[in-house]
Design an enzyme around this catalytic site. Sequence first.
Site, PDB file in Angstrom:
ATOM      1  N   CYS C 131       0.841  -1.201   0.000  1.00 35.91           N
ATOM      2  CA  CYS C 131       0.000   0.000   0.000  1.00 35.91           C
ATOM      3  C   CYS C 131       0.872   1.245   0.000  1.00 35.91           C
ATOM      4  O   CYS C 131       1.729   1.398   0.863  1.00 35.91           O
ATOM      5  CB  CYS C 131      -0.923   0.007   1.217  1.00 35.91           C
ATOM      6  SG  CYS C 131      -1.909   1.515   1.285  1.00 35.91           S
ATOM      7  N   LYS C 166       0.864  -9.664  -1.876  1.00 35.31           N
ATOM      8  CA  LYS C 166       0.462  -8.677  -2.883  1.00 35.31           C
ATOM      9  C   LYS C 166       1.572  -7.641  -3.040  1.00 35.31           C
ATOM     10  O   LYS C 166       1.973  -6.985  -2.083  1.00 35.31           O
ATOM     11  CB  LYS C 166      -0.838  -7.997  -2.467  1.00 35.31           C
ATOM     12  CG  LYS C 166      -1.329  -6.998  -3.512  1.00 35.31           C
ATOM     13  CD  LYS C 166      -2.774  -6.628  -3.279  1.00 35.31           C
ATOM     14  CE  LYS C 166      -3.242  -5.568  -4.242  1.00 35.31           C
ATOM     15  NZ  LYS C 166      -4.603  -5.126  -3.928  1.00 35.31           N
ATOM     16  N   ILE C 192      -0.940  -6.069  -9.738  1.00 40.04           N
ATOM     17  CA  ILE C 192      -0.208  -5.082  -8.973  1.00 40.04           C
ATOM     18  C   ILE C 192      -1.127  -4.371  -7.987  1.00 40.04           C
ATOM     19  O   ILE C 192      -2.338  -4.276  -8.208  1.00 40.04           O
ATOM     20  CB  ILE C 192       0.424  -4.028  -9.915  1.00 40.04           C
ATOM     21  CG1 ILE C 192      -0.629  -3.342 -10.772  1.00 40.04           C
ATOM     22  CG2 ILE C 192       1.469  -4.646 -10.774  1.00 40.04           C
ATOM     23  CD1 ILE C 192      -0.138  -2.203 -11.644  1.00 40.04           C
TER      24      ILE C 192
HETATM   25  C1  LIG Z   1     -10.244   2.921  -3.178  1.00 39.72           C
HETATM   26  C2  LIG Z   1      -9.241   1.823  -3.201  1.00 39.72           C
HETATM   27  C3  LIG Z   1      -8.902   1.166  -2.026  1.00 39.72           C
HETATM   28  C4  LIG Z   1      -7.964   0.154  -2.026  1.00 39.72           C
HETATM   29  N1  LIG Z   1      -7.659  -0.481  -0.864  1.00 39.72           N
HETATM   30  C5  LIG Z   1      -6.788  -1.513  -0.876  1.00 39.72           C
HETATM   31  C6  LIG Z   1      -6.517  -2.248   0.303  1.00 39.72           C
HETATM   32  O1  LIG Z   1      -7.074  -1.995   1.363  1.00 39.72           O
HETATM   33  N2  LIG Z   1      -5.623  -3.261   0.244  1.00 39.72           N
HETATM   34  C7  LIG Z   1      -4.985  -3.599  -0.923  1.00 39.72           C
HETATM   35  O2  LIG Z   1      -4.195  -4.535  -0.923  1.00 39.72           O
HETATM   36  N3  LIG Z   1      -5.244  -2.930  -2.064  1.00 39.72           N
HETATM   37  C8  LIG Z   1      -6.120  -1.899  -2.065  1.00 39.72           C
HETATM   38  N4  LIG Z   1      -6.388  -1.230  -3.238  1.00 39.72           N
HETATM   39  C9  LIG Z   1      -5.693  -1.642  -4.474  1.00 39.72           C
HETATM   40  C10 LIG Z   1      -6.568  -2.584  -5.310  1.00 39.72           C
HETATM   41  O3  LIG Z   1      -6.842  -3.753  -4.598  1.00 39.72           O
HETATM   42  C11 LIG Z   1      -5.874  -2.921  -6.642  1.00 39.72           C
HETATM   43  O4  LIG Z   1      -4.649  -3.580  -6.369  1.00 39.72           O
HETATM   44  C12 LIG Z   1      -5.578  -1.704  -7.475  1.00 39.72           C
HETATM   45  O5  LIG Z   1      -6.611  -0.765  -7.359  1.00 39.72           O
HETATM   46  C13 LIG Z   1      -5.367  -2.025  -8.969  1.00 39.72           C
HETATM   47  O6  LIG Z   1      -6.492  -2.660  -9.528  1.00 39.72           O
HETATM   48  P1  LIG Z   1      -7.656  -1.849 -10.331  1.00 39.72           P
HETATM   49  O7  LIG Z   1      -6.959  -1.029 -11.369  1.00 39.72           O
HETATM   50  O8  LIG Z   1      -8.548  -2.905 -10.871  1.00 39.72           O
HETATM   51  O9  LIG Z   1      -8.319  -0.986  -9.319  1.00 39.72           O
HETATM   52  C14 LIG Z   1      -7.342  -0.209  -3.241  1.00 39.72           C
HETATM   53  C15 LIG Z   1      -7.682   0.438  -4.424  1.00 39.72           C
HETATM   54  C16 LIG Z   1      -8.629   1.442  -4.421  1.00 39.72           C
HETATM   55  C17 LIG Z   1      -8.980   2.114  -5.712  1.00 39.72           C
END
Ligand SMILES: Cc1cc2nc3c(=O)[nH]c(=O)nc-3n(C[C@H](O)[C@H](O)[C@H](O)COP(=O)(O)O)c2cc1C
Lengths: 268, 268, 314, 314
Positions: C131, C166, C192
Site C-alpha cells: 500500500c 500482494k 499489482i
Molecule cells: C479505493 C481503493 C482502495 C484500495 N484499498 C486496498 C486495500 O485496502 N488493500 C490492498 O491490498 N489494495 C487496495 N487497493 C488496491 C486494489 O486492490 C488494486 O490492487 C488496485 O486498485 C489495482 O487494480 P484496479 O486497477 O482494478 O483498481 C485499493 C484500491 C482502491 C482504488
Amino acid sequence: MKFIDNARVIRNHKIRQDIHSMWLESPLICQNSSPGQFVHLRVNNSFSPLLRRPLSIGRVHGNELELVWRIVGKGTEILAEAKEGESVDLLGPLGKPYSISEHLETAILVAGGLGLPPLTYLYEKLIAAGVKTQLLLGVLNENSIPLSDKDPLFGSILITSEEGELFRRGLVTEPVIDSLQNLENNGGIGKTSLYSCGPWGLIKALKKIVPHMKLLSAEVSLEQQMGCGIGICQGCAVPTEDDNDPFQLVCKDGPVFPLNEVRIPDAS
Amino acid sequence: MKFIDNARVIRNHKIRQDIHSMWLESPLICQNSSPGQFVHLRVNNSFSPLLRRPLSIGRVHGNELELVWRIVGKGTEILAEAKEGESVDLLGPLGKPYSISEHLETAILVAGGLGLPPLTYLYEKLIAAGVKTQLLLGVLNENSIPLSDKDPLFGSILITSEEGELFRRGLVTEPVIDSLQNLENNGGIGKTSLYSCGPWGLIKALKKIVPHMKLLSAEVSLEQQMGCGIGICQGCAVPTEDDNDPFQLVCKDGPVFPLNEVRIPDAS
Amino acid sequence: MHPELKTKLGSLHTRNPILTASGCYGYGEEYSDVADAVHLGGIVTKSISPVRWYGNSPPRLAETGTGLINSIGLANVGADSFKTEIAPRLKSVNTKIIVSIAGKTIDDYELVVQKLEDANNIDGYELNISCPNVKEGGMAFSQNPSITEKLVKRVRKLTKRWIAAKLTPNVTKISEGALAAEAGGADAVSLINTLVGMAVDYRSRSPKIATITGGYSGPPVKPIALAKVWEVYNAVKIPIIGIGGITTWQDVLEFMIVGASAVQIGTALFTDPQLPEKINKRLIQYLEEEEIGAICEIIGTLRTDRPYNLGVPG
Amino acid sequence: MHPELKTKLGSLHTRNPILTASGCYGYGEEYSDVADAVHLGGIVTKSISPVRWYGNSPPRLAETGTGLINSIGLANVGADSFKTEIAPRLKSVNTKIIVSIAGKTIDDYELVVQKLEDANNIDGYELNISCPNVKEGGMAFSQNPSITEKLVKRVRKLTKRWIAAKLTPNVTKISEGALAAEAGGADAVSLINTLVGMAVDYRSRSPKIATITGGYSGPPVKPIALAKVWEVYNAVKIPIIGIGGITTWQDVLEFMIVGASAVQIGTALFTDPQLPEKINKRLIQYLEEEEIGAICEIIGTLRTDRPYNLGVPG
Ligand SMILES: Cc1cc2nc3c(=O)[nH]c(=O)nc-3n(C[C@H](O)[C@H](O)[C@H](O)COP(=O)(O)O)c2cc1C
Ligand SMILES: Cc1cc2nc3c(=O)[nH]c(=O)nc-3n(C[C@H](O)[C@H](O)[C@H](O)COP(=O)(O)OP(=O)(O)OC[C@H]3O[C@@H](n4cnc5c(N)ncnc54)[C@H](O)[C@@H]3O)c2cc1C
Ligand SMILES: Cc1cc2nc3c(=O)[nH]c(=O)nc-3n(C[C@H](O)[C@H](O)[C@H](O)COP(=O)(O)OP(=O)(O)OC[C@H]3O[C@@H](n4cnc5c(N)ncnc54)[C@H](O)[C@@H]3O)c2cc1C
Ligand SMILES: Cc1cc2nc3c(=O)[nH]c(=O)nc-3n(C[C@H](O)[C@H](O)[C@H](O)COP(=O)(O)O)c2cc1C
Ligand code: FES
Ligand code: FES
C-alpha cells in the site's frame, strides 16, 4: 435496500445555460427513497468517465424522479445528451435522508444554488404532511436558478440573488435570519427544523446563525468526491470534530449531517 | 510540402453497413497530392483517441477529396459522425504515391476490399491521361464493396466476390491472371504496370503471380500502425529483405512499395 | 459441452478466475443488494490491521483521466471487529473469502493472523505489503525483497491457510519481490497494487488529495500491470493473480495469456458491481466459440515466436 | 504588461517552458512545414548513438486506451550523419537545440559527445539513460545510481555544454538517480522517460509489439510523472524538466507547480505538432488573468499546508 436500475428517461431538458433537469422512471428507487438521498449514476456504458456521478434525488412524483444538475465536467455533459426513451443506470437510493421529527411543525429549507433539488423533494413531502414549510433559495443571478420559471413550484420559493434586480437582492441568510427570529419571537422555534443544501459559504454562515437558536434540528447536506457511493471504499470521508471518530462517510453516514457535527474545511 | 488543414465536410454518408464515404474540401491537399498518398487525420479535438488515423486519399475532384473507410474501432466510428459543415483536421498529403512511368500504356489496378479508395483516385487520373486502365476489386460479398452501386464509377469496376451471386464468383487474382496473360500474349506486358492495395492475402498472391511476368512495374500499398505519419517516430517500420537496410517506413518510404521489396510478415 | 471457468491458485480452487480486489468490495457483504457473490471466484476483503485504522485526511480520491488516485490509508475496522462481527456472517457469502492483511510492522501481520486463525469462513490470506498510502510498512515491505521473504516466512509459520503476497509495482524489478515471496513460502503472488500517482488542482495549486501523492489505479495502469505479470511469470513457479485496470472480458484474457492464473477487479467495481458476472458470461461464450474446453488452458500461452507479426492489414 | 514565459534551466535559458521530447520531433526540421520552431522553448532531438541504429523489429507501436506503447529501439542516423548532414542545417531552426544521446556503454556516450563537440547549433545534451527498448544500456543505466553518477561525470569532463540526465520512472526511488545525476555534475534532470508497458492481442495471443514489452507514454502516465517530479523536486537543487502525458496548458502548470522549471511534450505532438504554440498562447492568457508577471513564479509552489482541503462543494 439498494438497487441498480436501468431507469428510462422520460424527459431531459435544459432549464438554463448549463443547468439541466431530467425525469426518470424508476419505481424501485422512487418507492424506497426519502428526501436528502442520492443516486450514483453511470453516464454511459463505458469506463470513460471512470466513475459514477452522485446526484441528489430531486422531486419524486409517483414512479418518476427528477435530477437537476449543472454541467461542470464530462460526466454531467454526457448526461445532458441522454435522449427520451434511453435508459440511465442508477445505483440507489443511497445515503441518509433528512430526518423529520414527529414534533416538527415548521420547516425552513435553505438552498444555495444547485443545492435546490433535494429540498424541492423535501418541500413537497413536508407540505403534503401538513408541515408549515418555507423554501428559500440563494443564487448568484437569474442564470443560476435550478428551476424553470414555468415550474409550478417556482412561485412558492423565496429567491434571493446576489446580482440582478429580479429577486430580493442579497444573501439567502438574511431571510433565514428573519424567519428564525420571527419563530423565536412567536415561540415556534422549538418545533422548527432547518434543512439546508448548498456551498460551504452557506454552511459557514448557518454555523454562525443557528447555534443561537433553540431549533428542533438543523441539518445540512455535504458533497465529497465519491468512489463506490455505498460505504465500501472509504473515499468520501469528511472530518468530524470528534477525535475518537475522526471521519464520517458522505455516502453512508451522510450526505445529510447535523449542522453542529460538520467541520468546515481548512481551505475554505 | 505537407499541410495541416481544417477541411470542411461536404458530405459524409454511409455506403453500406460499416462503410462510410466522406467528401472534404481541402484545396491545399487536393492540389498537392497524387494517388497512393494518404492523410493522417484527427477525429476530434481531444486526445482520446490519442493518435491521428491514416486514411488513403480517395478520388480528388477539384478541391474536394474523398475518404472511404470501414468502421473498425473508436476512431473510424467518431469520424462517421462528422456532420456536413464541420471541419476535420487533416495532415497531408503524406507518403510516396504510386509511380507512373512515362512508358505506361496499360494499367491493372487490383483492390482488395477497403484497398479500393487510392485506386479509384489512380483510376480516374490514368483514364484522364489516356492510359488503358482496368480496375479490379475483390470482396468477400456485396456488403463489403466500398463504393455505392449508384456511383458513376461502379459500372467501370470488375468485381469478384468470394460469396454471393451478384458478381463474378472467386478471387480477384483470377481476372488479374487472365489480364496479365492476355497482355503477355499480345506483347503489351512490358508497358503494363500493376497497382494494388489490399490485405496480405492479396499481396501474397500477387507475389506468386507477378515475378513470372515482365511487367513495367508492380506496386502495392502497405499499412502499419502509425504515430506521427511523417517519418519522425520510426513507428511504422516494416522489414525489408535487405539486411543492410532492414526497415522501411510506411509513412515516408511508402505506403506504396515495389511489390518485390515487400516482405510478408512471419505471422500471416 | 460447457467450457470450464474453474481455476487453481495452488491449493485454492475457485469457480472462476475473477476475484474482487482488496479495498473495492468491502468485507464481502456490502454489495449483496446488487450483486450475488455466487458469480465471483472469490472476494479479497478490505485490508485488516490489528486494530481499527481511521485512514488518511480527506480528500482521499481524485479521478484523473480514466484513472483514479486514492489515499484511503487503509481505513478498516480492525481484526477484532472483523473476527467477531463480520467473519461469522460471511458464511452466507457464497464464494471464497480471502482476508487481506495490512500492518506497520511484521509483528502486525502475525498479530492479525493469530487473531483470525480460529475464525471461520476464511479461505486464505493476502498479505498487503504494497500500500503506497501509509507512512510505516505498506509498500516499503514489498520494495525490499529480504523483508518480503522474512515477512512471508513468519506468517507462513503461523498458518496452514493459503497465503498470497500482494506486490507493489513501484520497484525496479518486481520479479525480485515475487521470488522472495515464493522463497518465503507464499502460495501465490497478487500484482499489482497501485502506482504512486499525483493530481494537482492548478487553480488553488493544491494537491487533489490530502496526502499529496496516492495510489493510481484503473484502466490506465493495465499496460503496466500486464508487463509486471509477464515479468513475474517468467521468474516464479507459484501462481499469479493479475490485477490492474481490468474492465472487460478481453482484459481478463490478456492477463491470463501473459501468465495470470486468476485476476482481481478493483476500481471498475465501483462503477459496475455486476461486472464479474457479466465478464464471466462473455468468457464462457468466447471459450465456446473458440472451442476451448477450460479457461486454464490459456494461462501463459503468449506467443513469442513471431518477431515480425504485423497486425495490419488483416 | 505582457507576462513572461521565459524560463531558466541553469545555464540554459529558453524563451518559454515548452520543449519537444526526444523521439517525438525528429532531429528538429521535420515538422517545419506545419509548425514553426519559434514557438518552442527548445527541441530535444531523437537520441543519437555513435553509429546508425536500425531499431527493433516491427510492429513498434500500439495504441492502448489513451496511451501509446512504443518499441522503436532508438532507430537513428548515428552521430556522424547527424553532425555532417543535419547539425549544419539546424541553424535555420529558431530555437534551442538539445541533442539527446544514447549508448550501449558509457564509452558510447563519450564517443557521441566527442563527435559532436565541434558541431555547431547545439545548445546542450540530454543523456538518455532511460530507454526501456534496448537490450544493453538504456534504462539500466538510470536504474543504477552509481552508474548514473559515473556516466554523467565522464560526459561532464568532455564538454562545457549544458547537460541534462533523462531518468527512467521504472525504479523504486527516482530521487536516488536524480541525486546521482546532480552529484555527477548534470545541469538538469529530465523526467520521465516511458514506463515499461505491454499490450496483448487476445485473439492471436501475441504481444502487440514485437519486443513484447515497450515504453508506455501519453496522458495515462501523467499522474505518475507528476509524482516523480515532486519526489525529485524535494531531493535535488538542479532544475527539473517535467515530461509525461502533457496535452494541455493546465498540464504544464501542474508540472511547474510541483517543481518543474520547464516541460517536454512527447506523444501529443504526433497528434498536434502545433500544440506548443497553442499552449503558450493559453499560458500567457492565464498569467494575464491571474496577474502573474512571469511563469517562473509558479515553479514549485504546490501548497502543502492544507491537510483538509475539501475540493467540493465549491
Ligand atoms: C479505493 C481503493 C482502495 C484500495 N484499498 C486496498 C486495500 O485496502 N488493500 C490492498 O491490498 N489494495 C487496495 N487497493 C488496491 C486494489 O486492490 C488494486 O490492487 C488496485 O486498485 C489495482 O487494480 P484496479 O486497477 O482494478 O483498481 C485499493 C484500491 C482502491 C482504488
Ligand atoms: C451526494 C451528492 C449529491 C449531489 N447532487 C447534485 C445535484 O443534485 N446537482 C448537481 O448539479 N450536482 C450535484 N452533486 C455534484 C455532482 O456530483 C458533480 O457536479 C458531478 O459529479 C460532476 O461530474 P462531472 O463529470 O461533470 O465533473 P468532473 O469535474 O469531470 O468530475 C471529475 C470527478 O470529480 C467528481 N466531482 C466533481 N464535482 C463534484 C462535487 N461537487 N461533488 C462530488 N464529486 C464531484 C466527479 O464525480 C468525478 O468523479 C452532488 C454531489 C454529491 C456528493
Ligand atoms: C496508409 C494507410 C492508409 C489507410 N487507408 C485506409 C482507407 O482508405 N480506408 C480504411 O478503411 N482504412 C484505411 N487504413 C486503415 C485505417 O487507418 C484503420 O482502419 C484505422 O486507423 C482504424 O482506427 P480505429 O480507431 O477505428 O480503430 P482502432 O482499432 O481503435 O485503432 C487502434 C489503433 O490502431 C491503428 N490501426 C488499426 N487498424 C489499422 C490499420 N489497418 N492500419 C494502420 N493502423 C491501424 C489505429 O490507427 C489506432 O492507432 C489505412 C491505413 C494506412 C496505414
Ligand atoms: C515514439 C517514441 C519515441 C521515443 N524516443 C525517445 C528517444 O529516442 N529518446 C528518449 O530519451 N526518449 C524517447 N521517447 C520518450 C519521450 O521522449 C518521453 O520521455 C515519453 O514519451 C513521455 O512523454 P509523453 O507522455 O509526452 O510522450 C520516445 C517516446 C515515443 C512515444
Ligand atoms: S464513496 Fe465509497 S465510501 Fe463513500
Ligand atoms: S508513423 Fe512515424 S515514422 Fe511513420
